[in-house]
Design an enzyme around this catalytic site. Sequence first.
Site, PDB file in Angstrom:
ATOM      1  CD  GLU A 133      -0.042   1.385   3.694  1.00 40.24           C
ATOM      2  OE1 GLU A 133      -0.732   0.733   2.888  1.00 40.24           O
ATOM      3  OE2 GLU A 133       1.070   0.991   4.096  1.00 40.24           O
ATOM      4  CG  HIS A 183       4.282   2.220   5.620  1.00 33.12           C
ATOM      5  ND1 HIS A 183       3.780   1.606   4.488  1.00 33.12           N
ATOM      6  CD2 HIS A 183       5.624   2.266   5.447  1.00 33.12           C
ATOM      7  CE1 HIS A 183       4.767   1.298   3.691  1.00 33.12           C
ATOM      8  NE2 HIS A 183       5.899   1.690   4.244  1.00 33.12           N
ATOM      9  CB  SER A 238       7.293  -2.166   4.552  1.00 32.57           C
ATOM     10  OG  SER A 238       8.009  -0.988   4.326  1.00 32.57           O
ATOM     11  CG  ASN A 295       4.821  -2.195   0.756  1.00 36.85           C
ATOM     12  OD1 ASN A 295       5.253  -1.790  -0.321  1.00 36.85           O
ATOM     13  ND2 ASN A 295       5.205  -1.685   1.904  1.00 36.85           N
TER      14      ASN A 295
END
Length: 282
Positions: free
Chosen positions: A151, A139, A118, A190
């Site tokens: 991602e 991701h 992350s 994130n």
Amino acid sequence: MERIGVIGGGLMGSGIAEVVARAGLDTIVIEVSDEAAKVAEERIHGSLERALTRGKIDEAELAAVTGRITVATDLEALADRDLVVEAASEREDVKLELFRRVGAILEKDEAILASNTSSIPIVKLGAVAGRADRVMGVHFFNPAPVMQLVELIPSLTTSPETLGRMQAFVSEKLGKQPIEATDRAGFVVNSLLVPYLLSAIRMYEAGYASAADIDKGMVLGCGHPMGPLALSDLIGLDTIRAIGVSMYEEFKEPLYSPPPLLDRMVDAGLLGKKSGHGFYAY
């Protein structure tokens, strides 16, 4: 890419393995011990059983998908893989060691080594893997079988060919929707989500409202499907803290710094849904 490896059989790793196996691909999951491997198998089978109950798959597909997944404990089993996705603990030292070892194990020069991290810099992982041009971030989001977004994070050393292969793999083979992000801690989602979650934890810590009322406020007042504290429990409070620490170290922005309550909860083993208790009991 037909032979896929997944390192880690936790919530994310097992979900990624299920996605890959449901796409018809030979899948090996690597865990740290026989006990952890058994838990990973049970987690994957439980998810498939829920998909069966909801009519997403039938009995024949459940059997076929299960047959495509092998859970092992030896990294050497990854030697013949075309793609390996690392989904281990969100700790930089652990990931660096895994990339160093797996980079040396992979037999195919064109094999891609990806991380589901992350927040940890992809360029660092590529530097130790011995194949920096074939290392990138991939991701997924929890739960991986349901969430459509992936991602894709190339580093400064990732080749355009590697990125192109992963874009095609994610969209065409897995049927997911990829977006490309730069190799900065937090990437796209994130970088927006974690400060919001940390703000909710600070609000709860300061006594603004109960956990239930904070979550209810965001669900009913902003139309979110889940409140921030329940979402933090689902993601894992240790993961939230690790992402926050990584982002704070990179940007030095106070909003990324984990609040003391989060530190205490993680130290106490109150990690959220996966431990049975976080802001709520499970």
